[in-house]
Design a protein around this motif. Structure first.
Motif, PDB file in Angstrom:
ATOM      1  N   THR A  69       1.028  -1.161   0.117  1.00  0.00           N
ATOM      2  CA  THR A  69       0.073  -0.080  -0.088  1.00  0.00           C
ATOM      3  C   THR A  69       0.828   1.243  -0.018  1.00  0.00           C
ATOM      4  O   THR A  69       2.254   1.156  -0.119  1.00  0.00           O
ATOM      5  CB  THR A  69      -0.800  -0.036   1.282  1.00  0.00           C
ATOM      6  OG1 THR A  69      -0.047   0.252   2.377  1.00  0.00           O
ATOM      7  CG2 THR A  69      -1.635  -1.245   1.410  1.00  0.00           C
ATOM      8  N   GLU A  74      -3.265   3.756   4.816  1.00  0.00           N
ATOM      9  CA  GLU A  74      -3.944   3.119   3.712  1.00  0.00           C
ATOM     10  C   GLU A  74      -4.286   1.798   3.970  1.00  0.00           C
ATOM     11  O   GLU A  74      -5.311   1.212   3.956  1.00  0.00           O
ATOM     12  CB  GLU A  74      -3.328   3.058   2.556  1.00  0.00           C
ATOM     13  CG  GLU A  74      -4.158   2.446   1.261  1.00  0.00           C
ATOM     14  CD  GLU A  74      -3.274   2.221  -0.103  1.00  0.00           C
ATOM     15  OE1 GLU A  74      -2.368   3.116  -0.288  1.00  0.00           O
ATOM     16  OE2 GLU A  74      -3.747   1.135  -0.463  1.00  0.00           O
ATOM     17  N   SER A  75      -3.085   1.222   4.690  1.00  0.00           N
ATOM     18  CA  SER A  75      -3.367  -0.378   5.251  1.00  0.00           C
ATOM     19  C   SER A  75      -4.349  -0.414   6.279  1.00  0.00           C
ATOM     20  O   SER A  75      -5.339  -1.365   6.268  1.00  0.00           O
ATOM     21  CB  SER A  75      -2.078  -1.036   6.028  1.00  0.00           C
ATOM     22  OG  SER A  75      -1.044  -0.815   4.814  1.00  0.00           O
ATOM     23  N   THR A  78      -7.892  -0.023   4.410  1.00  0.00           N
ATOM     24  CA  THR A  78      -8.367  -1.201   3.695  1.00  0.00           C
ATOM     25  C   THR A  78      -8.735  -2.258   4.816  1.00  0.00           C
ATOM     26  O   THR A  78      -9.948  -2.622   4.354  1.00  0.00           O
ATOM     27  CB  THR A  78      -6.929  -1.450   3.184  1.00  0.00           C
ATOM     28  OG1 THR A  78      -6.380  -0.333   2.250  1.00  0.00           O
ATOM     29  CG2 THR A  78      -7.425  -2.667   1.997  1.00  0.00           C
ATOM     30  N   PRO A 225     -10.921  -4.981  -1.951  1.00  0.00           N
ATOM     31  CA  PRO A 225      -9.972  -3.885  -2.329  1.00  0.00           C
ATOM     32  C   PRO A 225     -10.562  -2.508  -1.865  1.00  0.00           C
ATOM     33  O   PRO A 225     -11.743  -2.172  -1.961  1.00  0.00           O
ATOM     34  CB  PRO A 225      -9.629  -4.008  -3.702  1.00  0.00           C
ATOM     35  CG  PRO A 225     -10.307  -5.373  -4.417  1.00  0.00           C
ATOM     36  CD  PRO A 225     -11.349  -5.604  -3.302  1.00  0.00           C
ATOM     37  N   ARG A 236      -5.740  -6.956  -5.686  1.00  0.00           N
ATOM     38  CA  ARG A 236      -6.139  -6.455  -3.994  1.00  0.00           C
ATOM     39  C   ARG A 236      -5.784  -5.072  -4.001  1.00  0.00           C
ATOM     40  O   ARG A 236      -6.354  -4.429  -2.933  1.00  0.00           O
ATOM     41  CB  ARG A 236      -5.420  -7.444  -3.303  1.00  0.00           C
ATOM     42  CG  ARG A 236      -5.882  -8.881  -3.003  1.00  0.00           C
ATOM     43  CD  ARG A 236      -5.315  -9.759  -2.342  1.00  0.00           C
ATOM     44  NE  ARG A 236      -3.860  -9.840  -2.557  1.00  0.00           N
ATOM     45  CZ  ARG A 236      -2.969 -10.511  -1.995  1.00  0.00           C
ATOM     46  NH1 ARG A 236      -3.407 -11.223  -1.135  1.00  0.00           N
ATOM     47  NH2 ARG A 236      -1.787 -10.359  -2.175  1.00  0.00           N
ATOM     48  N   ARG A 237      -5.028  -4.438  -4.882  1.00  0.00           N
ATOM     49  CA  ARG A 237      -4.864  -3.159  -4.602  1.00  0.00           C
ATOM     50  C   ARG A 237      -4.318  -2.398  -6.201  1.00  0.00           C
ATOM     51  O   ARG A 237      -3.144  -3.073  -6.597  1.00  0.00           O
ATOM     52  CB  ARG A 237      -3.848  -2.951  -3.596  1.00  0.00           C
ATOM     53  CG  ARG A 237      -3.511  -1.498  -2.885  1.00  0.00           C
ATOM     54  CD  ARG A 237      -2.526  -0.882  -3.781  1.00  0.00           C
ATOM     55  NE  ARG A 237      -2.419   0.632  -3.098  1.00  0.00           N
ATOM     56  CZ  ARG A 237      -1.704   1.658  -3.670  1.00  0.00           C
ATOM     57  NH1 ARG A 237      -1.060   1.358  -4.918  1.00  0.00           N
ATOM     58  NH2 ARG A 237      -1.645   2.703  -2.836  1.00  0.00           N
TER      59      ARG A 237
END
Ligand code: PLP
Length: 394
Positions: A69, A74-75, A78, A225, A236-237
């Motif tokens: 990421t 962001e992690s 998510t 995602p 997934r990203r």
């Protein structure tokens, strides 16, 4: 001694020279897109595979369980949003009062993000900054979708029993996320042997560059995602990988795995020398956070009856970087949410300073702070009406 004494490593860290070195070719000759079909790009893809393996080694994870990421935030986002989408009927989250804003502010604003009404239980902490597992067990409801609890607190370094808490969540069929941004590289991990479903980490907190993070998602955990686009990260990203930073993070994780035991011990000695020296030299100073159950690099000390900002300015003039737990909100100095949750009295919370060390700190630097900070506090107190009017003989 270098011009700056950097004791703010929980805010960000120096990129290790070994990390810079492995990154450099990926800005110049090796600029290919890792997803390209040609060998020129493909060799970058291979370097990313090696980085992923090194990161997985530090975490005790399978490389396939990692998603690159852009940052720790962001992690965290998510993980939280993914867990919520996986449980459309569930409307309850458990977290803590002392999370980083990356979790705390998202949890508090979930309604805006999802259009549904969520209840959030924020577990409290005691005076040492520790959670109460009985309170945690009582917090579960029929519709709990997710638990999100940080592994180590960024302000105090206090460690939470996330392995045990993840087992409890699993036994109730609830997903468990941990913000481990401060713990990765300092705490040994074996995620495959744990019940943790999601884990967030960030490159710039462990001597890799800013702008790269990792989300661990345990095999079999439902995932949606957050960034939708290309097929990167197995869909997934989306978004072309920050290749140089990812490769740098791989090196940083390899270094952390090799050095953790030795460096933790060395940094702990320096931290304890600083902390014990300041507490002994300065009256009305108090440690915030459990003495033993915390990261080896972090010390949070309150100097009663002085403003943290004033202390920081004086330290800054000497080239010493630290941070205070208060944030300037609407013109008034609010003590941090962590100090408030711990019940640190107002007079102490305002003068709380976080010193966070790394393996780049030296004993000379600690000696410098020990020589210069006590007179600064004395001078500030000399000007403080609160100090002169403080309750005596209690
Ligand atoms: C720094 C930090 C974050 C945010 O990481 P970024 O990479 O800066 O987004 C999240 N949680 C904790 C505990 C942190 O210390």
């Amino acid at each position: 001694m270098s011009a700056v004494i950097y004791l703010d490593n929980n805010a960000t860290t120096r990129v290790a020279p070994e990390v810079v070195e492995v990154m450099l070719p990926y800005f110049s000759e090796l600029y290919g897109n890792p997803s390209s079909m040609h060998t020129f790009g493909g060799q970058v893809g291979e370097a990313i595979v090696r980085a992923r393996t090194r990161i997985a080694g530090l975490l005790g994870a399978d490389p396939e369980e990692l998603i690159f990421t852009s940052c720790g935030t962001e992690s965290d986002s998510t993980a939280l949003l993914s867990a919520i989408r996986a449980n459309p009927g569930k409307r309850h989250l458990i977290t803590t009062r002392v999370e980083h804003p990356a979790v705390k502010n998202l949890a508090e604003n979930l309604q805006a993000f999802t259009g549904h009404k969520y209840r959030v239980t924020q577990l409290g902490v005691d005076g040492d900054g520790q959670l109460d597992l009985a309170e945690y067990e009582r917090a579960f409801a029929e519709d709990t979708a997710l638990v999100s609890v940080m592994w180590a607190n960024n302000e105090t370094g206090v460690l939470f029993p996330v392995l045990e808490m993840a087992e409890i969540a699993r036994s109730r069929g609830v997903l468990f996320h941990t913000d481990a941004v401060q713990a990765v590289g300092k705490v040994p991990m074996n995620l495959q042997a744990s019940a943790i479903d999601f884990l967030a980490m960030s490159g710039h907190k462990l001597h890799a560059p800013k702008g790269v993070g990792v989300l661990y998602v345990k095999k079999g955990t439902p995932f949606t995602p957050f960034l939708i686009g290309g097929h990167q990260e197995k869909g997934r990203r989306g978004g072309t990988e920050n290749t140089a930073a990812v490769i740098g993070l791989g090196k940083a994780c390899e270094l952390a795995a090799a050095r953790m035991t030795v460096e933790n011990a060395r940094v702990r000695l320096l931290r304890d020398k600083l902390e014990q020296g300041l507490l002994a030299a300065i009256p009305n100073s108090l440690r915030n956070g459990h003495p033993a159950n915390r990261l080896p690099n972090t010390s949070n000390i309150s100097f009663e009856y002085v403003e943290g900002e004033a202390i920081l300015l004086h330290l800054n003039a000497l080239g010493v970087c630290a941070s205070s737990g208060s944030a300037c909100t609407s013109g008034s100095l609010e003590p941090s949410h962590v100090m408030r949750a711990m019940g640190v009295p107002f007079t102490a919370a305002h003068g709380s300073i976080r010193f966070s060390l790394s393996s780049y700190n030296t004993e000379d630097e600690i000696d410098f702070v020990l020589a210069h900070l006590p007179p600064i506090i004395e001078k500030l107190r000399g000007m403080s009406p609160f100090w002169h009017n403080r309750p005596q003989g209690v």
